[in-house]
Design an enzyme around this catalytic site. Structure first.
Site, short mmCIF file in Angstrom:
data_model
loop_
_atom_site.label_atom_id
_atom_site.label_comp_id
_atom_site.label_asym_id
_atom_site.label_seq_id
_atom_site.Cartn_x
_atom_site.Cartn_y
_atom_site.Cartn_z
N GLY A 10 0.82 -1.20 0.00
CA GLY A 10 0.00 0.00 0.00
C GLY A 10 0.85 1.25 0.00
N ALA A 35 -1.74 -9.36 -0.82
CA ALA A 35 -2.88 -10.27 -1.00
C ALA A 35 -3.50 -10.15 -2.39
CB ALA A 35 -3.93 -10.01 0.07
N CYS A 159 -9.44 6.54 12.24
CA CYS A 159 -9.23 7.26 10.99
C CYS A 159 -10.48 8.06 10.65
CB CYS A 159 -8.90 6.25 9.87
SG CYS A 159 -8.39 7.02 8.33
N GLY A 320 -0.38 10.18 6.45
CA GLY A 320 0.55 9.83 5.37
C GLY A 320 1.96 10.30 5.61
N CYS A 353 -2.18 16.69 6.93
CA CYS A 353 -3.27 16.11 6.16
C CYS A 353 -3.92 17.15 5.25
CB CYS A 353 -4.33 15.54 7.11
SG CYS A 353 -5.68 14.67 6.28
N LYS A 388 -5.24 18.50 -3.13
CA LYS A 388 -5.52 17.07 -2.93
C LYS A 388 -5.58 16.34 -4.28
CE LYS A 388 -6.87 13.39 -0.52
NZ LYS A 388 -8.00 13.29 0.40
#
Length: 423
Positions: A10, A35, A159, A320, A353, A388
């Site tokens: 990820g 996965a 989150c 992040g 963020c 963003k």
């Protein structure tokens, strides 16, 4: 030659692979195990859920991009981690031996903790691209016969940013469709107040987000513990500031998106001595397991204590920028260990963020993440929405082209007008 396995591909695992390759050179083996065989840019999922993005715009196949950098890739779930013998057991029964293991799996989504919640129940999710696509499919049906909507987070969630983002994106999409007047909206959260975000608030986040909710006719219930969900009905216990029951709510809805609490994924949580009771990896200041000195971890799957005790349990988010610095610290410390040197690199505990709000946005900087802070900054403006969108494209470009350049330091800090932050 050392073999480093990265478990999870990820927003932590992919940069870790690229940084390790650049730092260690071709003489060491690097393998990524994931996965599924594709990368997904999770921060764009709120846009997917209302049809503003398509799957192909924010996903790509992992293998060709890693192999161009001489990085191995295995697209299989892991059945078991044999930490005592430095090996992974894969779903097909095969084993992969490692010298170092970097765990960047992200979380297990604990919908089971609230009966009736999640995509298999009566609420939607934007935690994965598959969930976001299902949300978009059902949202299109909702638009034919709109009604009350509930958006927010379940008790124990950590989150909260995406819940706020989706509230405002959902609101804006309905306005554009001239349907907003048919959809009473309520934000439900275990946070003790609007704008807490698991961080104890950042700057003026409480009054600013409350004002945005009022201006957009979004009601809210905080200190909220969702106890169960039935078709078209959510049961919520609202607590007071001392954690005692204040009021019981039975809220009707025709559409709901609720973020779950997180746990560690099963094969990681099952390793004796590796994790806390919720399955998050216990690490030292160098991102290294406290029990297994050749296991490192970064991202949502690491154990970080809550910023403060709240009447309804909340967790601390891993943003992040923090994850990026965790990855960089791991790369430096593995390289040092291979060279016979001591670990010295540490991650940042700074939170940065960019949160989209449809056609505007909010940005915050918390330095450090846990109060009291040296920097406590929260701003709103259309420039955040633009930033963003730009960040999405920039990050995907970097992941496809295999650069180890720190994305947050190069893009987000620049967008915020910040030269650098001390770690």
């Amino acid at each position: 030659m050392a073999h480093i396995i990265i478990l999870g591909a990820g927003t932590g695992g992919m940069p870790a692979a690229y940084e390790l390759r650049e730092r260690l050179g071709a003489q060491h083996q690097i393998t990524v195990v994931n996965a599924v065989d594709y990368f997904q840019f999770v921060p764009s999922n709120p846009w997917v859920a209302v049809g503003w993005r398509q799957r192909e715009a924010i996903t790509f196949p992992i293998r060709p991009h890693l192999e161009k950098k001489g990085i191995g890739f295995v697209a299989q779930p892991v059945r078991r981690i044999d930490a005592e013998h430095n090996a992974l057991e894969l779903n097909d029964g095969s084993r992969l031996d490692y010298d170092y293991l970097v765990i960047t799996t992200g979380p297990k989504l604990s919908f089971d903790e609230v009966p009736g919640s999640g995509p298999a129940g009566h609420t939607h999710s934007i935690c994965t691209i598959d969930h976001a696509e299902k949300t978009w499919t059902d949202y299109q049906e909702f638009l034919k016969d709109p009604g009350p909507a509930i958006i927010g987070a379940m008790p124990g969630a950590s989150c909260f940013g995406p819940a706020y983002e989706f509230s405002f994106i959902f609101n804006k999409d309905l306005q554009r469709r001239k349907l907003r007047h048919k959809v009473p909206m309520t934000y439900i959260s275990p946070e003790p107040y609007v704008g807490h975000m698991g961080l104890g608030g950042v700057g003026d986040s409480k009054s600013m987000l409350e004002s945005e909710f009022r201006n957009n006719d979004i009601k809210w219930i905080t200190n909220a513990k969702v106890t169960k969900v039935e078709a078209g009905k959510m049961f919520v216990s609202e607590m007071d500031d001392s954690g005692q029951l204040k009021k019981e709510h039975e809220l009707p809805f025709r559409f709901s998106m609720m973020l779950p609490a997180f746990k560690g994924v099963d094969p990681v949580a099952a390793v004796e001595g590796l994790c806390n009771p919720r399955g998050f990896v216990l690490i030292d200041e160098y991102q290294r397991s406290k029990k297994y000195r050749n296991i490192f971890s970064a991202g949502v799957c690491v154990a970080i204590p809550p910023v403060e005790v709240t009447p309804v349990p909340t967790g601390a988010p891993k943003t992040g920028y923090m994850i990026e610095t965790m990855v960089t610290a791991i790369v430096h410390n593995i390289a040092a260990d291979i060279a016979g040197q001591s670990a010295t690199a540490k991650a940042s505990w700074n939170a940065i963020c960019l949160a989209d709000m449809g056609d505007t946005g909010a940005a915050f900087v918390a330095l450090p993440q846990i109060p009291p802070r040296n920097v406590n900054w929260f701003k709103k403006g259309k420039w955040v929405h633009v930033a963003k969108v730009g960040f999405e494209k920039y990050f995907l470009y970097k992941m496809k082209h295999g650069t180890s350049e720190p994305v947050y330091e190069k893009y987000v800090l620049k967008a915020l007008g910040i030269e650098r932050l001390e770690r």
